[in-house]
Write a protein that holds these residues in place. Structure first.
Motif, PDB file in Angstrom:
ATOM      1  N   GLY A 182       0.818  -1.240  -0.131  1.00  0.00           N
ATOM      2  CA  GLY A 182      -0.050   0.163  -0.069  1.00  0.00           C
ATOM      3  C   GLY A 182       1.022   1.050   0.100  1.00  0.00           C
ATOM      4  O   GLY A 182       2.101   0.991   0.063  1.00  0.00           O
ATOM      5  N   LYS A 183       0.284   2.456  -0.155  1.00  0.00           N
ATOM      6  CA  LYS A 183       1.156   3.607  -0.104  1.00  0.00           C
ATOM      7  C   LYS A 183       0.551   4.748   0.526  1.00  0.00           C
ATOM      8  O   LYS A 183      -0.724   4.771   0.947  1.00  0.00           O
ATOM      9  N   VAL A 184       1.405   5.763   1.069  1.00  0.00           N
ATOM     10  CA  VAL A 184       0.855   6.855   1.521  1.00  0.00           C
ATOM     11  C   VAL A 184       1.441   8.074   0.550  1.00  0.00           C
ATOM     12  O   VAL A 184       2.803   7.907   0.022  1.00  0.00           O
ATOM     13  N   GLU A 216      -0.779  14.909  -3.718  1.00  0.00           N
ATOM     14  CA  GLU A 216      -1.832  14.230  -4.202  1.00  0.00           C
ATOM     15  C   GLU A 216      -2.556  15.340  -5.253  1.00  0.00           C
ATOM     16  O   GLU A 216      -2.570  16.363  -4.647  1.00  0.00           O
ATOM     17  N   HIS A 217      -3.525  14.976  -6.004  1.00  0.00           N
ATOM     18  CA  HIS A 217      -4.195  15.988  -6.650  1.00  0.00           C
ATOM     19  C   HIS A 217      -3.384  16.648  -7.882  1.00  0.00           C
ATOM     20  O   HIS A 217      -3.675  16.713  -9.047  1.00  0.00           O
ATOM     21  N   SER A 218      -2.453  17.527  -7.182  1.00  0.00           N
ATOM     22  CA  SER A 218      -1.634  18.527  -8.146  1.00  0.00           C
ATOM     23  C   SER A 218      -0.743  17.162  -9.039  1.00  0.00           C
ATOM     24  O   SER A 218      -0.501  17.692 -10.284  1.00  0.00           O
ATOM     25  N   VAL A 219      -0.654  16.236  -8.306  1.00  0.00           N
ATOM     26  CA  VAL A 219       0.399  15.141  -9.313  1.00  0.00           C
ATOM     27  C   VAL A 219      -0.743  14.917 -10.668  1.00  0.00           C
ATOM     28  O   VAL A 219      -0.110  14.555 -11.782  1.00  0.00           O
ATOM     29  N   VAL A 220      -1.972  14.904 -10.691  1.00  0.00           N
ATOM     30  CA  VAL A 220      -2.629  14.505 -11.783  1.00  0.00           C
ATOM     31  C   VAL A 220      -2.547  15.615 -12.780  1.00  0.00           C
ATOM     32  O   VAL A 220      -2.658  15.491 -14.278  1.00  0.00           O
ATOM     33  N   MET A 260      -9.531   3.684   1.001  1.00  0.00           N
ATOM     34  CA  MET A 260      -9.405   4.803   1.999  1.00  0.00           C
ATOM     35  C   MET A 260      -8.217   5.619   1.613  1.00  0.00           C
ATOM     36  O   MET A 260      -7.707   6.400   2.657  1.00  0.00           O
ATOM     37  N   GLY A 261      -7.820   5.732   0.586  1.00  0.00           N
ATOM     38  CA  GLY A 261      -6.658   6.562   0.179  1.00  0.00           C
ATOM     39  C   GLY A 261      -5.021   5.807   0.475  1.00  0.00           C
ATOM     40  O   GLY A 261      -4.240   6.529   0.406  1.00  0.00           O
ATOM     41  N   LEU A 262      -5.275   4.474   0.726  1.00  0.00           N
ATOM     42  CA  LEU A 262      -3.931   3.477   0.678  1.00  0.00           C
ATOM     43  C   LEU A 262      -3.463   2.870  -0.204  1.00  0.00           C
ATOM     44  O   LEU A 262      -2.632   2.193  -0.032  1.00  0.00           O
ATOM     45  N   PRO A 280      -5.533   7.374 -13.969  1.00  0.00           N
ATOM     46  CA  PRO A 280      -4.932   7.609 -12.758  1.00  0.00           C
ATOM     47  C   PRO A 280      -3.655   8.118 -12.990  1.00  0.00           C
ATOM     48  O   PRO A 280      -2.967   8.147 -14.102  1.00  0.00           O
ATOM     49  N   SER A 281      -2.717   9.201 -12.062  1.00  0.00           N
ATOM     50  CA  SER A 281      -1.524   9.817 -12.505  1.00  0.00           C
ATOM     51  C   SER A 281      -0.402   8.571 -12.301  1.00  0.00           C
ATOM     52  O   SER A 281       0.579   8.849 -12.943  1.00  0.00           O
ATOM     53  N   GLY A 282      -0.787   7.659 -11.524  1.00  0.00           N
ATOM     54  CA  GLY A 282       0.212   6.527 -11.844  1.00  0.00           C
ATOM     55  C   GLY A 282       1.062   6.647 -10.368  1.00  0.00           C
ATOM     56  O   GLY A 282       1.703   5.542 -10.494  1.00  0.00           O
ATOM     57  N   VAL A 283       0.727   7.321  -9.626  1.00  0.00           N
ATOM     58  CA  VAL A 283       1.870   7.533  -8.374  1.00  0.00           C
ATOM     59  C   VAL A 283       1.296   6.317  -7.489  1.00  0.00           C
ATOM     60  O   VAL A 283       2.353   5.878  -6.836  1.00  0.00           O
ATOM     61  N   ASP A 284       0.186   5.771  -7.194  1.00  0.00           N
ATOM     62  CA  ASP A 284      -0.111   4.586  -6.401  1.00  0.00           C
ATOM     63  C   ASP A 284       0.597   3.441  -6.901  1.00  0.00           C
ATOM     64  O   ASP A 284       1.427   2.628  -6.245  1.00  0.00           O
ATOM     65  N   HIS A 285       0.338   2.989  -8.048  1.00  0.00           N
ATOM     66  CA  HIS A 285       1.079   1.700  -8.465  1.00  0.00           C
ATOM     67  C   HIS A 285       2.531   1.866  -8.742  1.00  0.00           C
ATOM     68  O   HIS A 285       3.257   0.997  -8.435  1.00  0.00           O
ATOM     69  N   GLU A 342     -16.128   7.741   6.199  1.00  0.00           N
ATOM     70  CA  GLU A 342     -16.567   7.107   5.036  1.00  0.00           C
ATOM     71  C   GLU A 342     -16.017   7.790   3.785  1.00  0.00           C
ATOM     72  O   GLU A 342     -16.201   9.011   3.860  1.00  0.00           O
ATOM     73  N   ARG A 343     -15.648   7.345   2.782  1.00  0.00           N
ATOM     74  CA  ARG A 343     -15.051   8.206   1.699  1.00  0.00           C
ATOM     75  C   ARG A 343     -15.588   7.831   0.523  1.00  0.00           C
ATOM     76  O   ARG A 343     -16.188   7.038  -0.123  1.00  0.00           O
ATOM     77  N   SER A 344     -15.802   9.045  -0.474  1.00  0.00           N
ATOM     78  CA  SER A 344     -16.405   9.048  -1.793  1.00  0.00           C
ATOM     79  C   SER A 344     -15.297   8.406  -2.779  1.00  0.00           C
ATOM     80  O   SER A 344     -14.079   8.557  -2.441  1.00  0.00           O
ATOM     81  N   PRO A 345     -15.647   7.918  -3.727  1.00  0.00           N
ATOM     82  CA  PRO A 345     -14.675   7.013  -4.711  1.00  0.00           C
ATOM     83  C   PRO A 345     -13.664   8.207  -5.112  1.00  0.00           C
ATOM     84  O   PRO A 345     -14.102   9.249  -5.502  1.00  0.00           O
ATOM     85  N   THR A 346     -12.247   7.946  -5.418  1.00  0.00           N
ATOM     86  CA  THR A 346     -11.446   8.717  -6.085  1.00  0.00           C
ATOM     87  C   THR A 346     -11.784   9.428  -7.197  1.00  0.00           C
ATOM     88  O   THR A 346     -11.758  10.635  -7.315  1.00  0.00           O
ATOM     89  N   LYS A 347     -12.510   8.717  -8.220  1.00  0.00           N
ATOM     90  CA  LYS A 347     -12.856   8.963  -9.579  1.00  0.00           C
ATOM     91  C   LYS A 347     -13.974  10.366  -9.491  1.00  0.00           C
ATOM     92  O   LYS A 347     -13.753  11.305  -9.875  1.00  0.00           O
ATOM     93  N   THR A 351      -4.431  12.138   3.447  1.00  0.00           N
ATOM     94  CA  THR A 351      -3.382  11.370   2.222  1.00  0.00           C
ATOM     95  C   THR A 351      -4.341  10.810   1.282  1.00  0.00           C
ATOM     96  O   THR A 351      -5.406  10.208   1.725  1.00  0.00           O
ATOM     97  N   GLY A 352      -4.027  10.971   0.043  1.00  0.00           N
ATOM     98  CA  GLY A 352      -4.917  10.203  -1.077  1.00  0.00           C
ATOM     99  C   GLY A 352      -5.946  11.162  -1.624  1.00  0.00           C
ATOM    100  O   GLY A 352      -5.634  12.540  -1.607  1.00  0.00           O
ATOM    101  N   ALA A 353      -7.157  10.744  -1.859  1.00  0.00           N
ATOM    102  CA  ALA A 353      -8.165  11.757  -2.533  1.00  0.00           C
ATOM    103  C   ALA A 353      -8.738  12.685  -1.731  1.00  0.00           C
ATOM    104  O   ALA A 353      -9.313  13.827  -2.054  1.00  0.00           O
ATOM    105  N   GLY A 354      -8.891  12.352  -0.317  1.00  0.00           N
ATOM    106  CA  GLY A 354      -9.608  13.308   0.556  1.00  0.00           C
ATOM    107  C   GLY A 354     -11.247  13.091   0.319  1.00  0.00           C
ATOM    108  O   GLY A 354     -11.569  12.171  -0.366  1.00  0.00           O
TER     109      GLY A 354
HETATM  110  O1  PMV Z   1      -7.062   6.723  -4.653  1.00  0.00           O
HETATM  111  P1  PMV Z   1      -6.263   7.463  -3.590  1.00  0.00           P
HETATM  112  O2  PMV Z   1      -7.159   8.106  -2.417  1.00  0.00           O
HETATM  113  O3  PMV Z   1      -5.206   6.750  -3.285  1.00  0.00           O
HETATM  114  O4  PMV Z   1      -5.742   8.725  -4.611  1.00  0.00           O
HETATM  115  C1  PMV Z   1      -4.993   8.716  -5.574  1.00  0.00           C
HETATM  116  C2  PMV Z   1      -4.125  10.150  -5.459  1.00  0.00           C
HETATM  117  C3  PMV Z   1      -4.847  11.066  -6.439  1.00  0.00           C
HETATM  118  O5  PMV Z   1      -3.844  12.078  -6.730  1.00  0.00           O
HETATM  119  C4  PMV Z   1      -5.969  12.107  -5.902  1.00  0.00           C
HETATM  120  C5  PMV Z   1      -5.333  10.632  -7.751  1.00  0.00           C
HETATM  121  C6  PMV Z   1      -4.237  10.067  -8.927  1.00  0.00           C
HETATM  122  O6  PMV Z   1      -4.594   9.580  -9.881  1.00  0.00           O
HETATM  123  O7  PMV Z   1      -3.116  10.474  -8.477  1.00  0.00           O
END
Ligand code: PMV
Length: 310
Positions: free
Chosen positions: A14-16, A21-25, A93-95, A137-142, A182-187, A269-272
């Motif tokens: 998982g990642k933090v 986040e977001h500006s990376v998009v 949950m943004g992880l 996705p920006s690709g930062v997660d994977h 609870e969180r809304s979907p990142t999309k 951290t994550g989408a918020g």
């Molecule tokens: O899905 P999350 O909560 O891990 O958020 C991903 C990070 C964002 O910058 C919000 C979206 C992205 O594609 O980078």
């Protein structure tokens, strides 16, 4: 051990996102690191590529996961392997649970196909799966999950994949991760922000640039071993995320609680959005974790980088 006899097991961390986040998009850098928790995929020999899924999932969830898995499997020549999954991560949950799942599956598929699971190839194939889950996705997660180290990640606008630079930390980098509401979907969160950005473009562009600068400064602070400067960058980033409309009372409340417990910096951290994960940077997070657990807060600590105690 050769590829024929090696156990078919793959781990995706998982990642933090520490900063960005977001500006990376929108093409700005983000600083992200792997958690010690993630998703483990185990493969056993089968006639075709197959993903075993629990009955508890809905029909739509099964279709989505199967479609993504088969997309990666085809790229690996559809090896005969049945893959099952075990996750230590809370979902959505943004992880980075979907990215961790993608990386774990791809590692097993590559091994089953007799190919090396080098990070760049793992990231390329995991992106294929992530595109099924998240669209663009920006690709930062994977990438963080595939690299399994602290990275400064940047993707140029219009590109599907980005570039990562390893960020070395001379000091242990430890965070407390707390889960709130609870969180809304990142999309959905990313889409709503895109509408505001299109409407008030100049103002939002300025804020994204500011976050990108803070992320670059944060990476330099890590490399210099200046955790106070990193913590300050996190606090400023939280303010900017709030200005972008990505925070909420439950997230803000947890941010202030972590700061009150001695965090050098704290932010979502994550989408918020309405809920999700909040991180606090601590020299030693254990006392704060114990205190919050006693109060019923879902939380844990993880070391993201730096030398580890033996
Ligand atoms: O899905 P999350 O909560 O891990 O958020 C991903 C990070 C964002 O910058 C919000 C979206 C992205 O594609 O980078």
């Amino acid at each position: 051990m050769d590829s024929q006899t090696a156990p078919l097991v793959g781990f995706g961390a998982g990642k933090v996102i520490l900063l960005g986040e977001h500006s990376v998009v929108y093409g700005h850098p983000a600083l992200a690191g792997p958690l010690s928790y993630g998703v483990t995929a185990r493969g056993s020999k089968a006639k075709k590529s197959q993903l075993a899924l629990p009955d508890t999932l809905s029909r739509a969830q099964r279709a989505l996961l199967t479609g993504a898995f088969q997309r990666a499997a085809r790229q690996c020549g559809s090896p005969g392997v049945k893959v099952s999954l075990e996750s230590e991560l809370p979902l959505s949950m943004g992880l980075g649970s979907s990215a961790a799942l993608s990386v774990a599956c791809v590692r097993v598929l590559l091994k089953a196909a007799g190919r090396k699971d080098v990070p760049a190839e793992v990231a390329r194939l995991a992106l294929e799966m992530e595109q099924e889950f998240h669209g663009t996705p920006s690709g930062v997660d994977h990438t963080t999950s595939a690299e399994e180290r602290l990275i400064l990640y940047k993707r140029a606008p219009g590109q599907s994949a980005g570039r990562a630079r390893a960020v070395k930390s001379p000091r242990p980098l430890k965070v407390l991760v707390a889960l709130v509401g609870e969180r809304s979907p990142t999309k959905k969160t990313v889409g709503a922000l895109r509408e505001r950005q299109a409407r008030w473009s100049a103002r939002y562009t300025r804020l994204f640039q500011q976050i990108g600068t803070v992320a670059t400064e944060g990476a330099k602070a890590v490399e210099a071993g200046d955790l106070e400067a990193l913590g300050d960058a996190m606090n400023v980033n939280q303010g900017l995320l709030s200005a972008l409309g990505l925070s909420s009372p439950p997230l803000e409340d947890m941010v202030y609680r972590l700061r009150g417990l001695g965090a050098l910096g704290a932010k979502l951290t994550g989408a918020g959005g309405d809920g999700g994960a909040v991180i606090g940077l601590f020299l030693e997070p254990e006392q704060a974790v114990a205190k919050l657990l006693q109060l019923g807060v879902r939380c844990f600590s993880s070391q993201l980088a730096g030398p580890r105690a033996l």
